[in-house]
Motif scaffolding. Structure first.
Motif, PDB file in Angstrom:
ATOM      1  N   ARG A  30       5.817 -17.828  -6.423  1.00  0.00           N
ATOM      2  CA  ARG A  30       6.415 -16.469  -6.113  1.00  0.00           C
ATOM      3  C   ARG A  30       7.626 -16.051  -6.801  1.00  0.00           C
ATOM      4  O   ARG A  30       8.129 -15.079  -7.278  1.00  0.00           O
ATOM      5  CB  ARG A  30       6.334 -16.474  -4.584  1.00  0.00           C
ATOM      6  CG  ARG A  30       7.003 -15.134  -3.977  1.00  0.00           C
ATOM      7  CD  ARG A  30       6.024 -13.542  -4.511  1.00  0.00           C
ATOM      8  NE  ARG A  30       6.928 -12.527  -4.595  1.00  0.00           N
ATOM      9  CZ  ARG A  30       6.472 -11.413  -3.628  1.00  0.00           C
ATOM     10  NH1 ARG A  30       5.922 -11.792  -2.623  1.00  0.00           N
ATOM     11  NH2 ARG A  30       7.338 -10.543  -3.567  1.00  0.00           N
ATOM     12  N   ASP A  31       8.690 -16.932  -6.750  1.00  0.00           N
ATOM     13  CA  ASP A  31      10.045 -17.102  -7.164  1.00  0.00           C
ATOM     14  C   ASP A  31       9.894 -16.792  -8.560  1.00  0.00           C
ATOM     15  O   ASP A  31      10.434 -16.156  -9.128  1.00  0.00           O
ATOM     16  CB  ASP A  31      10.721 -18.365  -6.766  1.00  0.00           C
ATOM     17  CG  ASP A  31      12.171 -18.003  -7.325  1.00  0.00           C
ATOM     18  OD1 ASP A  31      12.913 -17.120  -7.011  1.00  0.00           O
ATOM     19  OD2 ASP A  31      12.645 -18.870  -8.113  1.00  0.00           O
ATOM     20  N   PRO A  58       2.728  -8.625  -5.446  1.00  0.00           N
ATOM     21  CA  PRO A  58       3.509  -8.698  -6.790  1.00  0.00           C
ATOM     22  C   PRO A  58       2.691  -8.980  -7.759  1.00  0.00           C
ATOM     23  O   PRO A  58       3.198  -8.365  -8.934  1.00  0.00           O
ATOM     24  CB  PRO A  58       4.389  -9.974  -6.630  1.00  0.00           C
ATOM     25  CG  PRO A  58       3.906 -10.778  -5.493  1.00  0.00           C
ATOM     26  CD  PRO A  58       3.079  -9.868  -4.463  1.00  0.00           C
ATOM     27  N   LEU A  68      10.466  -8.389 -10.521  1.00  0.00           N
ATOM     28  CA  LEU A  68       9.984  -7.793  -9.426  1.00  0.00           C
ATOM     29  C   LEU A  68      10.758  -7.926  -8.035  1.00  0.00           C
ATOM     30  O   LEU A  68      11.603  -8.537  -7.789  1.00  0.00           O
ATOM     31  CB  LEU A  68       8.350  -8.531  -9.090  1.00  0.00           C
ATOM     32  CG  LEU A  68       7.503  -8.428 -10.294  1.00  0.00           C
ATOM     33  CD1 LEU A  68       6.169  -9.410  -9.900  1.00  0.00           C
ATOM     34  CD2 LEU A  68       7.074  -7.069 -10.604  1.00  0.00           C
ATOM     35  N   ASP A  69      10.115  -6.937  -7.260  1.00  0.00           N
ATOM     36  CA  ASP A  69      10.869  -6.998  -5.989  1.00  0.00           C
ATOM     37  C   ASP A  69      10.533  -8.183  -5.158  1.00  0.00           C
ATOM     38  O   ASP A  69       9.279  -8.148  -4.642  1.00  0.00           O
ATOM     39  CB  ASP A  69      10.582  -5.674  -5.292  1.00  0.00           C
ATOM     40  CG  ASP A  69      11.124  -5.616  -3.665  1.00  0.00           C
ATOM     41  OD1 ASP A  69      11.562  -6.391  -3.211  1.00  0.00           O
ATOM     42  OD2 ASP A  69      10.756  -4.551  -3.095  1.00  0.00           O
ATOM     43  N   GLU A  70      11.328  -9.007  -4.908  1.00  0.00           N
ATOM     44  CA  GLU A  70      10.861 -10.160  -4.001  1.00  0.00           C
ATOM     45  C   GLU A  70      10.366 -10.034  -2.680  1.00  0.00           C
ATOM     46  O   GLU A  70       9.806 -10.822  -2.010  1.00  0.00           O
ATOM     47  CB  GLU A  70      12.262 -11.298  -3.790  1.00  0.00           C
ATOM     48  CG  GLU A  70      13.286 -10.481  -3.098  1.00  0.00           C
ATOM     49  CD  GLU A  70      14.438 -11.618  -2.846  1.00  0.00           C
ATOM     50  OE1 GLU A  70      15.160 -11.147  -1.913  1.00  0.00           O
ATOM     51  OE2 GLU A  70      14.639 -12.468  -3.662  1.00  0.00           O
ATOM     52  N   ASP A  72       8.398 -13.291  -9.713  1.00  0.00           N
ATOM     53  CA  ASP A  72       9.083 -12.510  -9.333  1.00  0.00           C
ATOM     54  C   ASP A  72      10.663 -12.199 -10.275  1.00  0.00           C
ATOM     55  O   ASP A  72      10.738 -11.103 -10.963  1.00  0.00           O
ATOM     56  CB  ASP A  72      10.084 -12.645  -8.041  1.00  0.00           C
ATOM     57  CG  ASP A  72       9.325 -12.320  -6.658  1.00  0.00           C
ATOM     58  OD1 ASP A  72       8.131 -11.490  -7.094  1.00  0.00           O
ATOM     59  OD2 ASP A  72       9.458 -12.768  -5.731  1.00  0.00           O
ATOM     60  N   GLN A  73      10.976 -13.325 -11.052  1.00  0.00           N
ATOM     61  CA  GLN A  73      12.160 -13.536 -11.907  1.00  0.00           C
ATOM     62  C   GLN A  73      11.259 -13.205 -13.207  1.00  0.00           C
ATOM     63  O   GLN A  73      11.988 -12.479 -13.989  1.00  0.00           O
ATOM     64  CB  GLN A  73      12.535 -14.938 -12.101  1.00  0.00           C
ATOM     65  CG  GLN A  73      13.408 -15.528 -10.873  1.00  0.00           C
ATOM     66  CD  GLN A  73      13.892 -16.704 -11.159  1.00  0.00           C
ATOM     67  OE1 GLN A  73      14.602 -16.963 -12.252  1.00  0.00           O
ATOM     68  NE2 GLN A  73      13.808 -17.941 -10.100  1.00  0.00           N
TER      69      GLN A  73
END
Length: 244
Positions: free
Chosen positions: A48-49, A64, A57-59, A52-53
């Motif tokens: 997920r991290d 996502p 994206l919006d964490e 997002d990076q």
């Protein structure tokens, strides 16, 4: 669960049989795949991290991966595929063991999730995917370089690849083989220490496949925190890579 042979196949029958025998209780958190259940939340937090990076994206977004495709190679019975689908991805999972694919299909149906599962060799796949994952798989192949090149061929331009594997250290041998397999936490014969891959070698393999490593983080274990993301790479680690 895959490798390259003289015939071009990346499937190793012995590996497929070993993991296929674990299909019946794959989704039991106390069964033969208990360690994967413990690893999965840690791996998902890393994925997920990185997602997002990579895509800015919006964490806090609940889905996502909406509008993106994902491929999980060596998917087992879908332990990673299902959360990727819940994150919004159009997911394809492939594995060499028919028993695991059958278990994956049945479990996804029970969860109301639409996931494409195939008994397949990554070298025989077509198409490209925004996210390609292969977790705790590369240490089971005969030719890691050829396997990673096959994964890279499935990665779409601008896509993200995430791999995980045990490090080749005395610490990983002690915990993963001597203790975990020795005391039945992991089925005996699951790992071969000679096939473990050190991070420096992994970076070379990625570069040879036309990929650039953008992040490496360890999975460590402690009495107070259990399994967790760490700067300590000595036990197990995750890597994120993109096209060079």
């Amino acid at each position: 669960m895959a490798s390259t042979s003289a015939t071009g196949s990346t499937i190793v029958a012995g590996e497929a049989r070993h993991f296929g025998a674990m299909a019946q209780d794959w989704w039991d958190p106390n069964g033969s795949s208990a360690m994967l259940h413990k690893l999965n939340p840690v791996r998902l937090s890393y994925i997920r991290d990185q997602v997002d990076q990579h895509w800015s994206l919006d964490e806090c977004a609940r889905r996502p991966l909406e509008g993106k495709t994902a491929l999980d190679v060596g998917c087992g019975a879908g332990l990673l595929c299902e959360p990727l689908a819940r994150m919004g991805a159009e997911v394809t999972g492939v594995d060499a063991a028919p028993e695991l694919i059958a278990a994956a299909q049945a479990h996804a149906a029970g969860q109301g999730l639409e996931i494409t599962y195939r008994v397949a060799d990554v070298a025989d796949l077509e198409g490209r995917f925004d996210l390609v994952t292969s977790l705790e798989v590369v240490e089971h192949v005969v030719d890691p370089g050829a396997f990673i090149k096959a994964l890279a061929a499935r990665l779409a331009p601008g896509g993200l690849m995430i791999l995980s594997t045990p490090n080749q250290t005395a610490w990983s041998r002690l915990l993963t083989i001597t203790l975990a397999e020795g005391f039945g936490r992991i089925p005996r014969g699951t790992h071969d220490f000679d096939k473990f891959i050190a991070p420096d070698r992994m970076k070379v393999l990625l570069a040879d496949a036309g990929l650039r490593c953008v992040d490496v983080e360890g999975i460590a274990v402690s009495p107070t925190r259990g399994l967790h993301i760490s700067e300590d790479l000595s036990l197990n680690y995750l890597v994120a890579a993109v096209h060079a």
